[in-house]
Write a protein that holds these residues in place. Structure first.
Motif, PDB file in Angstrom:
ATOM      1  N   ARG A 126      -6.073 -39.933 -20.300  1.00 49.07           N
ATOM      2  CA  ARG A 126      -6.628 -41.429 -19.885  1.00 49.07           C
ATOM      3  C   ARG A 126      -6.793 -42.339 -21.046  1.00 49.07           C
ATOM      4  NH1 ARG A 126      -9.641 -43.028 -15.191  1.00 49.07           N
ATOM      5  NH2 ARG A 126      -8.975 -40.976 -14.454  1.00 49.07           N
ATOM      6  N   ALA A 127      -7.612 -41.451 -22.227  1.00 53.57           N
ATOM      7  CA  ALA A 127      -7.473 -42.415 -23.633  1.00 53.57           C
ATOM      8  C   ALA A 127      -6.329 -42.521 -24.099  1.00 53.57           C
ATOM      9  CB  ALA A 127      -8.534 -41.625 -24.281  1.00 53.57           C
ATOM     10  N   ALA A 128      -5.299 -41.837 -23.784  1.00 54.56           N
ATOM     11  CA  ALA A 128      -4.098 -41.784 -24.682  1.00 54.56           C
ATOM     12  C   ALA A 128      -3.142 -42.919 -24.079  1.00 54.56           C
ATOM     13  CB  ALA A 128      -3.485 -40.490 -24.752  1.00 54.56           C
ATOM     14  N   LEU A 129      -3.148 -43.011 -22.948  1.00 55.21           N
ATOM     15  CA  LEU A 129      -2.158 -43.946 -22.232  1.00 55.21           C
ATOM     16  C   LEU A 129      -2.837 -45.222 -21.650  1.00 55.21           C
ATOM     17  CD1 LEU A 129      -0.584 -41.134 -19.876  1.00 55.21           C
ATOM     18  CD2 LEU A 129       0.384 -42.004 -21.851  1.00 55.21           C
ATOM     19  N   PRO A 130      -2.006 -46.180 -21.762  1.00 55.32           N
ATOM     20  CA  PRO A 130      -2.528 -47.379 -21.471  1.00 55.32           C
ATOM     21  C   PRO A 130      -2.750 -47.208 -19.859  1.00 55.32           C
ATOM     22  CG  PRO A 130      -0.151 -47.707 -21.805  1.00 55.32           C
ATOM     23  CD  PRO A 130      -0.662 -46.423 -22.186  1.00 55.32           C
ATOM     24  N   ARG A 131      -3.701 -48.186 -19.497  1.00 53.70           N
ATOM     25  CA  ARG A 131      -4.104 -48.096 -17.846  1.00 53.70           C
ATOM     26  C   ARG A 131      -2.837 -48.029 -16.905  1.00 53.70           C
ATOM     27  NH1 ARG A 131      -9.487 -48.637 -17.157  1.00 53.70           N
ATOM     28  NH2 ARG A 131      -9.822 -47.087 -15.432  1.00 53.70           N
ATOM     29  N   GLU A 132      -2.008 -48.910 -16.944  1.00 57.51           N
ATOM     30  CA  GLU A 132      -1.130 -48.960 -15.918  1.00 57.51           C
ATOM     31  C   GLU A 132      -0.401 -47.665 -15.712  1.00 57.51           C
ATOM     32  OE1 GLU A 132      -2.203 -51.732 -18.288  1.00 57.51           O
ATOM     33  OE2 GLU A 132      -0.117 -51.128 -18.772  1.00 57.51           O
ATOM     34  N   VAL A 133       0.079 -47.267 -17.101  1.00 60.37           N
ATOM     35  CA  VAL A 133       0.651 -46.098 -16.780  1.00 60.37           C
ATOM     36  C   VAL A 133       0.242 -45.004 -16.207  1.00 60.37           C
ATOM     37  CG1 VAL A 133       2.135 -44.258 -18.449  1.00 60.37           C
ATOM     38  CG2 VAL A 133       2.234 -46.808 -19.036  1.00 60.37           C
ATOM     39  N   HIS A 134      -1.149 -44.841 -16.975  1.00 61.98           N
ATOM     40  CA  HIS A 134      -1.980 -43.519 -16.482  1.00 61.98           C
ATOM     41  C   HIS A 134      -2.317 -43.774 -14.700  1.00 61.98           C
ATOM     42  CE1 HIS A 134      -6.047 -41.684 -15.400  1.00 61.98           C
ATOM     43  NE2 HIS A 134      -5.467 -41.104 -16.214  1.00 61.98           N
ATOM     44  N   ASP A 135      -2.296 -45.014 -14.255  1.00 59.74           N
ATOM     45  CA  ASP A 135      -2.427 -45.030 -12.945  1.00 59.74           C
ATOM     46  C   ASP A 135      -1.537 -44.413 -12.103  1.00 59.74           C
ATOM     47  OD1 ASP A 135      -4.797 -47.863 -12.436  1.00 59.74           O
ATOM     48  OD2 ASP A 135      -5.139 -45.910 -12.839  1.00 59.74           O
ATOM     49  N   GLN A 136      -0.178 -44.504 -12.652  1.00 56.10           N
ATOM     50  CA  GLN A 136       0.909 -44.095 -11.908  1.00 56.10           C
ATOM     51  C   GLN A 136       1.198 -42.723 -11.772  1.00 56.10           C
ATOM     52  OE1 GLN A 136       4.255 -45.761 -14.060  1.00 56.10           O
ATOM     53  NE2 GLN A 136       4.423 -47.471 -12.533  1.00 56.10           N
ATOM     54  N   ILE A 137       0.723 -42.002 -12.844  1.00 60.47           N
ATOM     55  CA  ILE A 137       0.959 -40.678 -13.039  1.00 60.47           C
ATOM     56  C   ILE A 137      -0.554 -39.747 -12.846  1.00 60.47           C
ATOM     57  CG2 ILE A 137       3.081 -40.791 -14.425  1.00 60.47           C
ATOM     58  CD1 ILE A 137       1.174 -39.846 -16.763  1.00 60.47           C
ATOM     59  N   ALA A 138      -1.636 -40.561 -12.321  1.00 60.18           N
ATOM     60  CA  ALA A 138      -2.746 -40.175 -12.402  1.00 60.18           C
ATOM     61  C   ALA A 138      -2.632 -38.804 -11.353  1.00 60.18           C
ATOM     62  CB  ALA A 138      -3.811 -41.039 -11.723  1.00 60.18           C
ATOM     63  N   LEU A 139      -1.897 -38.855 -10.434  1.00 60.44           N
ATOM     64  CA  LEU A 139      -1.957 -37.676  -9.445  1.00 60.44           C
ATOM     65  C   LEU A 139      -1.453 -36.390 -10.290  1.00 60.44           C
ATOM     66  CD1 LEU A 139      -2.756 -37.589  -6.465  1.00 60.44           C
ATOM     67  CD2 LEU A 139      -0.231 -37.500  -6.245  1.00 60.44           C
ATOM     68  N   PHE A 140      -0.423 -36.731 -10.991  1.00 60.40           N
ATOM     69  CA  PHE A 140       0.159 -35.441 -11.614  1.00 60.40           C
ATOM     70  C   PHE A 140      -0.882 -34.977 -12.969  1.00 60.40           C
ATOM     71  CE2 PHE A 140       3.913 -35.289  -9.594  1.00 60.40           C
ATOM     72  CZ  PHE A 140       4.354 -36.623  -9.176  1.00 60.40           C
ATOM     73  N   VAL A 141      -1.481 -36.139 -13.458  1.00 62.20           N
ATOM     74  CA  VAL A 141      -2.501 -35.471 -14.407  1.00 62.20           C
ATOM     75  C   VAL A 141      -3.574 -34.746 -13.941  1.00 62.20           C
ATOM     76  CG1 VAL A 141      -4.317 -36.443 -16.122  1.00 62.20           C
ATOM     77  CG2 VAL A 141      -1.887 -37.819 -15.972  1.00 62.20           C
ATOM     78  N   VAL A 142      -4.083 -35.117 -12.560  1.00 65.26           N
ATOM     79  CA  VAL A 142      -5.149 -34.313 -12.106  1.00 65.26           C
ATOM     80  C   VAL A 142      -4.709 -33.031 -11.762  1.00 65.26           C
ATOM     81  CG1 VAL A 142      -6.596 -33.974 -10.291  1.00 65.26           C
ATOM     82  CG2 VAL A 142      -6.165 -36.368 -11.040  1.00 65.26           C
ATOM     83  N   ILE A 143      -3.394 -32.792 -11.072  1.00 65.31           N
ATOM     84  CA  ILE A 143      -2.755 -31.703 -10.791  1.00 65.31           C
ATOM     85  C   ILE A 143      -2.728 -30.624 -12.136  1.00 65.31           C
ATOM     86  CG2 ILE A 143      -0.755 -30.382  -9.952  1.00 65.31           C
ATOM     87  CD1 ILE A 143      -0.448 -32.586  -7.862  1.00 65.31           C
ATOM     88  N   PHE A 144      -2.132 -31.484 -13.074  1.00 60.82           N
ATOM     89  CA  PHE A 144      -1.993 -30.579 -14.408  1.00 60.82           C
ATOM     90  C   PHE A 144      -3.319 -30.160 -14.946  1.00 60.82           C
ATOM     91  CE2 PHE A 144       0.334 -29.488 -18.312  1.00 60.82           C
ATOM     92  CZ  PHE A 144      -0.578 -29.621 -19.260  1.00 60.82           C
ATOM     93  N   ALA A 145      -4.373 -31.044 -14.838  1.00 64.78           N
ATOM     94  CA  ALA A 145      -5.461 -30.549 -15.474  1.00 64.78           C
ATOM     95  C   ALA A 145      -6.173 -29.551 -14.710  1.00 64.78           C
ATOM     96  CB  ALA A 145      -6.550 -31.842 -15.629  1.00 64.78           C
ATOM     97  N   ILE A 146      -6.124 -29.552 -13.267  1.00 58.19           N
ATOM     98  CA  ILE A 146      -6.910 -28.464 -12.639  1.00 58.19           C
ATOM     99  C   ILE A 146      -6.026 -27.096 -12.969  1.00 58.19           C
ATOM    100  CG2 ILE A 146      -7.537 -27.692 -10.385  1.00 58.19           C
ATOM    101  CD1 ILE A 146      -7.939 -30.491  -9.765  1.00 58.19           C
ATOM    102  N   GLY A 147      -4.617 -27.467 -13.020  1.00 55.88           N
ATOM    103  CA  GLY A 147      -3.830 -26.181 -12.988  1.00 55.88           C
ATOM    104  C   GLY A 147      -4.327 -25.297 -14.297  1.00 55.88           C
ATOM    105  N   ILE A 148      -4.239 -26.323 -15.363  1.00 53.20           N
ATOM    106  CA  ILE A 148      -4.489 -25.690 -16.721  1.00 53.20           C
ATOM    107  C   ILE A 148      -5.847 -25.037 -16.805  1.00 53.20           C
ATOM    108  CG2 ILE A 148      -4.842 -26.100 -19.130  1.00 53.20           C
ATOM    109  CD1 ILE A 148      -2.027 -26.364 -18.730  1.00 53.20           C
ATOM    110  N   SER A 149      -6.687 -25.603 -16.006  1.00 58.41           N
ATOM    111  CA  SER A 149      -8.108 -24.811 -16.135  1.00 58.41           C
ATOM    112  C   SER A 149      -8.101 -23.531 -15.419  1.00 58.41           C
ATOM    113  CB  SER A 149      -9.241 -25.912 -15.574  1.00 58.41           C
ATOM    114  OG  SER A 149      -8.983 -26.110 -14.186  1.00 58.41           O
ATOM    115  N   GLU A 150      -7.239 -23.319 -14.509  1.00 60.42           N
ATOM    116  CA  GLU A 150      -7.284 -22.138 -14.028  1.00 60.42           C
ATOM    117  C   GLU A 150      -6.494 -20.898 -14.225  1.00 60.42           C
ATOM    118  OE1 GLU A 150      -9.468 -21.591 -11.770  1.00 60.42           O
ATOM    119  OE2 GLU A 150     -10.493 -23.370 -11.292  1.00 60.42           O
ATOM    120  N   TRP A 151      -5.342 -21.379 -15.050  1.00 62.79           N
ATOM    121  CA  TRP A 151      -4.215 -20.325 -15.419  1.00 62.79           C
ATOM    122  C   TRP A 151      -4.800 -19.073 -15.899  1.00 62.79           C
ATOM    123  CZ3 TRP A 151      -2.351 -17.894 -19.837  1.00 62.79           C
ATOM    124  CH2 TRP A 151      -3.008 -18.792 -20.943  1.00 62.79           C
TER     125      TRP A 151
END
Lengths: 327, 330, 304
Positions: free
Chosen positions: C152-177
């Motif tokens: 969120r901090a690294a990307l500008p807001r608009e870009v982040h909103d577009q890929i937010a879904l993938f970021v969440v999936i990625f974040a949760i996935g990484i936390s569980e592997w």
């Protein structure tokens, strides 16, 4: 024993360093601190001055070393959002989180362990089934939902407990405690139940599973074959063997409690480190995030160390030196 | 054996396991006796029901297993139908048990001395201090060197053989009159096995303790037992004095068993074996359970199940020994 | 196909399933939730995202069985006149999507790395296990929060909103592997030393083939149990992140988002806006957890 402690500490150091590196990387490379701090328009001179001030023109390793050096002294820079020293912010809010976590942990342990033992020993009684169902629901409930439901029942409908804030606190030196005032204690009730419930069910299920596993062991069969009374078999032999692995998990759960405090503090607007962290994530306030990360890691590593020591003290199998062995 | 009442009587014992595919019969009409001071060996292949018999006697059948019929009497009094508390008092005090794996039989978190003292104070009216003294005595008796120091050691600080000695001490310390030993030497090194067996034997003789020695090792039986029962598919195939069963086996299964032991006095090209395998509990043949593998089976064997019939110096559950049959098929 | 089906219905697994009414009930509930979520665009009574169809006058309507409720808004409406039931169906869709994807991601990553670590051993194994150890000292929610925060901090807001879904999936996935990797690595190491693997190596079968066709099937049992239990956790993690405001974007609200929105109205008495999504969330996670529990007991050889 001494060697054990030293080796554990040495193992913990790389972990801390890695975390520190990640923290620092966030600090240095994510976003542009200068732009954030100076706002929209600034002159080149102002920019350069700030860069020099923050030491951003130094090579990476020097910055990292400075960062580490500062961190060890408790100096974490300024918050982007609030422009106050991060260390101050954290110090202000740490007591709130710690008191909350402590209360929740005590709650979870005092209720979770006995329930786990009971449902392990008397697996088929209706009371056991009731507790098990309750625990399954508990594990399926997200912390924030528990908080909301509790607020709904006790604050909105019944109006007996507050739904936000800490109540009145008393300052003891640097620490502000809510334990000494009536409103402080009342304010603590709902949040600590919320925070502790998940852990309670986890501990209960864990203790139960361990208990069931232990009760199937050969030495329990042998204890029964020797005609030892149930009391001795269950609480002497089985319980002790159950609790040994449970200690590790419970210790780690302490870390989870502190992490989940983030959610609870959000629901109850509890002025602790968790709320601070979530606000900083929302606002991309990197210094606070980095400092929180570092502190939490230090805390976790310390907890792990203490748990290891406890394990060592409790399980005699770990105490034999390399030299001894079979005769 | 004198005409006095036997110490342990097992009559028509039947142990069942209700499962979702129907009821499995693990022990079917098992009867035998053990007199005071006598050593009865129980041999058979894995799954024949030897351990189950021991478990039933000490009242520790794993649920859902249960005693469906029959009686177990200790000194004439029934013990199979006692409440848990009453049976508990008998366990350890009147009937002791030794299990197979000394690594897992001892609680790793308690010292050897504590486990010994605990057992004694449960059953004997002595003080903890007296129990500790006796514990040292027991360790000494089973051959643990420096007993007075080792009493505060933990199980993992002993070797396998030493641990089994501790287990023996634990089984004997409340002075039971009968010991059920389930494969006491199987988990040990061969060199240690002989020592442990010798120890068991001498202690049993000294204290006049009867023993039910369950094992699949005929050598141990030949060394130690007075009588032996051969089990097959949950039933007793043959029972009698050791010497007779080993040298002049009557039941075809026993004959096969004894025949499959490699002889020490001559070379053989191939080891003899019995064709086929012991039937699973869910598929026990009608009539005599051994009939599919028996070289001497005839019509009656597939129809009726034989009881234990006198066959020379032993008793065998085989129609060959029914009155009148012997002449036809012997 | 028929033979496989017949074998399945004959198996211990199916028997223990039909034996437990609770398990069957939870399977039913889970099925309803899944179907409702998947087919939401077709079967939802309203479309809560079609701004044109919203009527602000219909805002804050209580559930249909109360006095002021209306039949067309079964569970009431929120502050913008959106039908709560429809919002729940769409929200469940997002929650399930994120939960399933994150679990799938974690499982795949975990299995791959676990297989590699267990089979190849050596430095790779040591490195991977160290990473697991470090990551496991932290609760997964913290890891997910951190990743989300950094992106969120690294990307500008608009870009982040577009890929937010993938970021969440990625974040949760990484936390569980790590959980999966650990288990798979352990099982792989056990299997690697078994004769059938050694035989394959002697014949000259290539390592990837050995890992995939020989080791993997034997390792899948416990992985399946962990995955099912983790699905519940993943859904809860997403809900928590969305509740905190750092999860899915506002344009694709999940059940967690709905609860957050509804929370603001708890005090003014419009309880239905937050409670119904909450109940749905609980039902979904509870049924998944019950199924996972049943699966674990059914597949546990010690309990048979």
């Amino acid at each position: 024993m001494f060697a054990f402690i030293i080796s554990r500490i040495l193992q913990a150091l790389p972990v801390m360093l890695t975390v520190a590196l990640i923290s620092f990387a966030m600090f240095a490379y994510v976003g542009d601190p200068v732009a954030i701090m100076l706002g929209q328009d600034f002159t080149e001179a102002q920019r350069e001055a700030l860069v020099k001030d923050l030491g951003l023109d130094q090579p990476f390793w020097v910055q990292f070393a400075t960062f580490l050096g500062n961190a060890v002294q408790g100096e974490f820079g300024l918050s982007y959002r609030l422009s106050r020293p991060v260390a101050d912010l954290i110090a202000e809010r740490a007591p709130a989180t710690l008191e909350l976590a402590f209360t929740a942990a005590i709650l979870a342990l005092l209720i979770g362990v006995p329930l786990g033992v009971y449902t392990g020993l008397y697996r088929n009684s209706w009371l056991s089934r009731f507790f098990l169902t309750f625990s399954l629901v508990g594990v399926s409930l997200p912390t924030f939902l528990i908080g909301i439901l509790l607020i709904l029942v006790f604050a909105v409908w019944l109006g007996v407990l507050p739904s936000f804030g800490r109540g009145d606190t008393v300052k003891l030196g640097w620490w502000s405690t809510g334990f000494l005032t009536w409103t402080g204690i009342k304010a603590l009730v709902l949040p600590s139940i919320t925070l502790g419930l998940f852990q309670l069910t986890l501990i209960m299920r864990l203790v139960r599973a361990e208990m069931l596993e232990v009760l199937r062991a050969d030495y329990i069969k042998f204890a029964r074959a020797r005609g030892l009374p149930n009391r001795a078999v269950h609480f002497g032999h089985a319980l002790k063997n159950t609790l040994v692995p449970v200690i590790t998990i419970v210790g780690l759960q302490l870390g989870a409690i502190i992490a989940f405090a983030i959610v609870t503090e959000t629901v109850f607007q509890w002025p602790g480190m968790g709320l601070l962290f979530i606000q900083s994530v929302n606002q991309a306030d990197i210094p606070v995030m980095a400092a929180y990360l570092l502190l939490i890691s230090a805390l976790f590593v310390t907890i792990n160390l203490i748990v290891d020591l406890l394990y060592y003290a409790v399980d005699p199998r770990l105490r034999i030196g390399r030299g001894q062995g079979a005769h | 054996m004198s005409g006095q009442n036997p110490l342990l009587e097992v009559r028509h014992l039947r142990v069942e396991f209700p499962t979702r595919r129907g009821t499995l019969v693990a022990l079917d009409d098992v009867s035998f006796t053990i007199s005071a001071g006598e050593v009865l060996g129980v041999v058979g292949e894995s799954g024949a029901g030897k351990s189950m018999t021991g478990a039933a006697i000490i009242g520790l059948l794993e649920p859902p297993g249960r005693i469906a019929a029959g009686e177990i009497r200790l000194d004439g009094k029934r013990i199979d139908n006692l409440r848990y508390e009453d049976m508990r008092r008998i366990r350890g005090k009147d009937i002791g048990a030794i299990f197979q794996d000394p690594l897992t039989t001892l609680n790793p978190l308690y010292t050897v001395g504590r486990q010994l003292a605990e057992t004694m104070t449960t059953h004997l009216p002595i003080t903890p201090a007296e129990a500790r003294k006796r514990a040292i005595g027991w360790l000494d008796l089973v051959g643990i060197p420096a007993a007075a120091q080792r009493i505060d050691s933990y199980p993992h600080e002993f070797s396998g053989g030493m641990r089994q000695r501790v287990v023996i001490a634990l089984a004997l310390c409340a002075e039971p009159r009968l010991i059920v030993a389930d494969e006491p030497t199987t988990a040990l090194d061969v060199s240690i096995q002989a020592q442990i067996i010798a120890l068991l034997k001498s202690l049993a003789r000294e204290k006049g303790t009867a023993m039910m020695l369950v094992t699949h090792d005929m050598g141990v039986i030949a060394e130690t037992a007075d009588r032996v029962a051969v089990m097959y598919a949950g039933r007793i195939a043959e029972i009698g004095p050791v010497r007779n069963v080993v040298k002049q086996a009557s039941h075809p299964y026993t004959v096969g068993l004894m025949g499959s032991i490699p002889p020490l006095d001559r070379r053989v090209e191939r080891l003899a074996q019995i064709d086929g395998a012991m039937p699973r509990l869910s598929a026990i043949p009608k009539g005599c359970a051994y009939n599919p593998r028996c070289p001497k089976a005839f019509a009656r064997c597939t129809q009726d199940r034989p009881d234990l019939l006198p066959a020379g110096a032993t008793q065998a559950a085989c129609w060959l020994y029914a009155a009148g049959e012997g002449a036809h098929h012997g | 196909m028929a033979a496989t089906l017949r074998r399945f219905f004959d198996s211990d697994l199916w028997w223990s399933f039909t034996r437990s009414p609770i398990t069957m009930l939870s399977a039913l509930v889970a099925l309803i939730c899944i179907l409702g979520a998947v087919f939401a665009p077709w079967i939802a009574p309203h479309n809560p995202f079609d701004l044109a169809s919203l009527n602000l006058l219909d805002a804050f309507k209580p559930p249909s069985w109360t006095e002021e409720g209306e039949a067309q808004y079964l569970l009431g409406t929120d502050d913008q006149g959106r039908d709560v039931l429809s919002a729940i169906m769409y929200g469940a869709r997002v929650s399930l999507l994120v939960g399933l994807s994150a679990t799938l991601f974690a499982t795949t990553l975990g299995i791959t790395l676990g297989l590699l670590a267990g089979y190849l051993g050596g430095k790779l194994d040591a490195l991977l296990m160290r990473i697991c150890d470090v990551q496991l000292t932290f609760p997964s929610i913290l890891v997910a929060l951190l990743i989300d925060g950094v992106v969120r901090a690294a990307l500008p807001r608009e870009v982040h909103d577009q890929i937010a879904l993938f970021v969440v999936i990625f974040a949760i996935g990484i936390s569980e592997w790590p959980k999966f990797a650990r288990t798979v690595r352990g099982s792989t190491m056990v299997e690697r030393n078994k004769e059938y693997v050694q035989a394959a190596r002697v014949i000259g079968v290539a390592p990837p083939r050995i890992m995939l066709s020989h080791v993997l099937p034997n390792v899948l049992g416990p992985v399946l149990v962990i995955a099912t239990l983790n699905l519940g956790l993943a859904i809860l993690s997403e809900a928590t992140l969305s509740f905190l405001g750092v999860g899915v974007p506002a344009t694709q609200p999940s059940l967690g988002t709905l609860i957050r929105i509804g929370n603001d109205f708890l005090f003014s008495g419009e309880w239905w806006i937050t409670i119904f999504p909450g109940v749905t969330l609980i039902a979904m996670v509870l049924s998944v957890n019950l199924l996972g529990d049943w699966l674990r007991d059914a597949l546990n050889p010690k309990l048979r």
